[in-house]
Structure formats: structure tokens, C-alpha cells
Design an enzyme around this catalytic site. Structure first.
Site, short mmCIF file in Angstrom:
data_model
loop_
_atom_site.label_atom_id
_atom_site.label_comp_id
_atom_site.label_asym_id
_atom_site.label_seq_id
_atom_site.Cartn_x
_atom_site.Cartn_y
_atom_site.Cartn_z
N LYS A 102 -4.76 -7.02 0.59
CA LYS A 102 -5.62 -8.19 0.42
C LYS A 102 -4.95 -9.24 -0.45
CE LYS A 102 -10.00 -5.78 1.03
NZ LYS A 102 -11.26 -5.37 0.42
N LYS B 103 3.59 -4.65 3.27
CA LYS B 103 2.52 -3.68 3.38
C LYS B 103 1.19 -4.41 3.43
CE LYS B 103 0.69 0.45 1.04
NZ LYS B 103 0.86 1.36 -0.12
N LYS C 261 3.86 -4.55 -11.68
CA LYS C 261 2.68 -5.26 -12.19
C LYS C 261 3.07 -6.35 -13.18
CE LYS C 261 -0.88 -2.99 -10.34
NZ LYS C 261 -1.97 -3.66 -9.58
#
Length: 339
Positions: free
Chosen positions: A211, A208, A128
Site C-alpha cells: 500500500k 513487492k 525503516k
């Protein structure tokens, strides 16, 4: 569908008569094929096997989504998607994380027994930090503590995960052990329910399905959109000519066929012998996906046309959990000297 369940124990070491399962899912909006194959199909199967609690984790979403209207819409979209794909409020409890604010209180209390070094080493925090370098907020670091609070609030003994995610659950187990060591046996150590859930590659055939990278197949979208997305899929990059033999083991389209029919071995053999081509496989897969999700698309449209029904289901789920959350927090506050 098969599951391999690790042996769960209560804090006192005895095996519970009925396992309680917990899983949370980010409110990312309308679900895509990867969400269904990778998680939701398992949710539906497990709701009839265990006491199942499923949570739309909007608190977690705040670490990356800062638009209130977007978050509200995505939460409702996710709820409608889960219900349309088979979650039954009579068989499981579905609720929104922020509707039970006890989660944040418990997360703070668990944070007091969690070393910062444990959080800094987590792969998801490092990922992240790279993906949103301009928004490395405190919530990203303490995300795993809130995850642990989500699970142990209801003293869940089982958490469905893919085997590649088992390490993430281990941190929750470490936090439980730290709390129990300091304050006495309070929480069971949650165990993994390993499922056959696949890692579903996106239409690019490399990453993977997500969105955030725009490589999804939107199973609850219009039929034309589904067909267009499937037809855009990357297949076997070494199969240049239609007459070249294919390699179904590496073709993303071929790998998805078993989820929508029992004839995949014949289809794969057609690819190996060049009897069929990549376009043939894509058209067949698109039609099967369109047909398979037709009832879910209809149900999703009905739910979105009646948002009050969605809200009622979510509120009922949160209300059902209120006594359990209150009991846990009373016990934790007493053990920690807050009452």
C-alpha cells in the site's frame, strides 16, 4: 500447499507433543492480494494443523502510524479481512497485541539481554531509517525485541515465514538463547515453518505489492476497482506487439494465474505462441480474482456492518491467552529476581 518444518525443541531439549504456532501481522487496513497469497492463505492452512495463535500487532504499528483513529480503523479492517478470508476463531486464536499488555513488559525484560549492536545491524531497521528519516523513533530500533516477546510469550515453537525472511527469525532465536543462558532454560527456540508463500509483485511488476507504494490489488474492494487495478498491471515489457511471442516466466499477470486455476500451463503456452495477448490475460485474471474472492467480500461487508462481532472475537482471543501470558510472566519475573 506444502510446508517444510524445521525441528523445534523445547527449552529442555525435548520435542513437544503439540507444536504451537505464532505469527503477527501489521494492522495495515483492508488486505490486498499480496497479503493473502503471501501470508493469509498459509494462516488458514496451518490453523487446522497446529495450535495456532495469530496476532494483529498494533504496538508495532505505532512505530510508523501516529493517528489514533487511523490505527483503530486499520486494526478492525485487518481483523475483518482475516476472518473473511478464512481464519476460524474455533480453530485458532486471533487477538490484538495491545489487548495483552504483558507483551510490552516481556519486551523490556528481553531488552536487558539484547546487545544494541544486534538491533542496529538488522536490515529492517536500516530500511525503516531510510524510509522514514524524520521519524527514527526508539521503537524502530527495538522492534525485533518486541517481536521476540510476541513469540515467546506463548512459548511458540513454530513461526511461519517465507525462506527470504528466515534471517529475521534468527534474531528472536538469539535473544532466546541469551535469556536462557543467563537465567536458565525458559523459552523454546522458535523454528521456522517454511512455506510456499510467494513474494507477490505489485501492479508495477517491479516492487513487492504494498500500500505504501500504491501498487496493490484490493481483493475485498468493489469489483470495478479490482478489474481496474488488474488491467493496469505491467506485463512483459519486451512484448511490444500483439503478435510478438510472450514470456510468461517474466509476466506478472501470467505468474498469478496458477493461484486461480489449474490451466496455467495452457495459458502460458498461449502467451508463448502469441495465441493470446496481454489484455486477454488481464481480463481472465480479473474475472477469476473477482469470482474467487466474492464470498470473502460478502463476509467482510457483513463483519464491518457489525463491529461488535469483530470486537467480541478479538476480546475472546485475548481472554483465552490471559492464563498463558500470566504463567509465562510469573516464571520470567521469578527467574530474573523480580518476585
Amino acid at each position: 500447499m506444502t510446508t517444510q518444518t524445521a525441528g523445534a525443541t523445547t527449552a529442555a531439549g525435548s520435542t513437544p507433543a503439540t507444536h504451537r504456532i505464532f505469527s503477527g501481522i501489521q494492522p495495515s487496513g483492508i488486505v490486498h492480494l499480496g497479503n493473502d497469497l503471501g501470508a493469509i492463505r498459509n494462516y488458514v492452512a496451518l490453523q487446522s494443523q497446529f495450535e495456532a495463535i495469530y496476532c494483529i500487532v498494533d504496538y508495532h504499528a505505532l512505530t510508523s502510524t501516529h493517528d489514533a483513529d487511523v490505527l483503530r480503523q486499520r486494526t478492525r479492517d485487518m481483523a475483518a479481512s482475516l476472518l473473511a478470508l478464512g481464519l476460524d476463531p474455533d480453530q485458532c486464536t486471533l487477538f490484538v497485541q495491545s489487548h495483552r499488555p504483558e507483551h510490552t513488559e516481556l519486551a523490556w525484560l528481553l531488552a536487558t539481554v539484547t546487545p544494541v549492536s544486534w538491533l542496529e545491524r538488522t536490515p529492517t531497521y536500516k530500511e525503516k531509517r531510510e524510509n522514514q528519516p524524520d521519524d527514527v523513533n526508539h521503537g524502530l530500533l527495538t522492534y525485533p525485541v518486541l517481536q521476540a516477546a510476541d513469540i515467546v510469550m506463548y512459548k511458540a515453537t513454530l513461526v511461519p515465514v517465507g525462506k527470504d525472511q528466515a534471517a529475521h527469525l534468527e534474531l528472536s532465536r538469539e535473544i532466546v538463547r541469551a535469556f536462557n543462558h543467563r537465567y536458565g532454560d525458559t523459552f523454546p527456540e522458535p523454528q521456522a515453518v517454511f512455506t510456499e508463500a510467494p513474494v507477490v509483485l505489485g501492479t508495477d511488476g517491479v516492487r513487492k505489492m504494498s500500500k505504501s507504494v500504491g501498487n496493490t490489488i484490493d481483493i475485498l474492494g468493489p469489483e470495478e476497482l479490482i478489474r481496474r487495478e488488474v488491467m493496469s498491471m505491467v506485463t512483459d515489457t519486451k512484448r511490444i506487439l500483439r503478435t510478438d511471442p510472450g514470456r510468461p516466466e517474466v509476466c506478472n499477470v501470467c505468474q498469478l494465474q496458477p493461484f486461480f486455476g489449474d490451466d496455467h500451463e495452457d495459458l502460458w503456452e498461449g502467451e508463448r505462441t502469441a495465441r493470446t495477448g496481454c489484455v486477454d490475460m488481464k481480463k481472465l485474471l480479473a474475472e477469476r480474482i473477482v469470482r474467487h474472492y466474492a464470498p470473502a467480500r460478502e463476509r467482510y461487508a457483513e463483519l464491518m456492518a457489525d463491529p461488535a462481532e469483530i470486537d467480541c472475537i478479538l476480546e475472546a482471543g485475548a481472554d483465552r491467552l490471559a492464563p498463558m501470558a500470566a504463567e509465562t510472566m510469573d516464571e520470567v519475573r521469578h527467574r530474573m529476581g523480580l518476585r
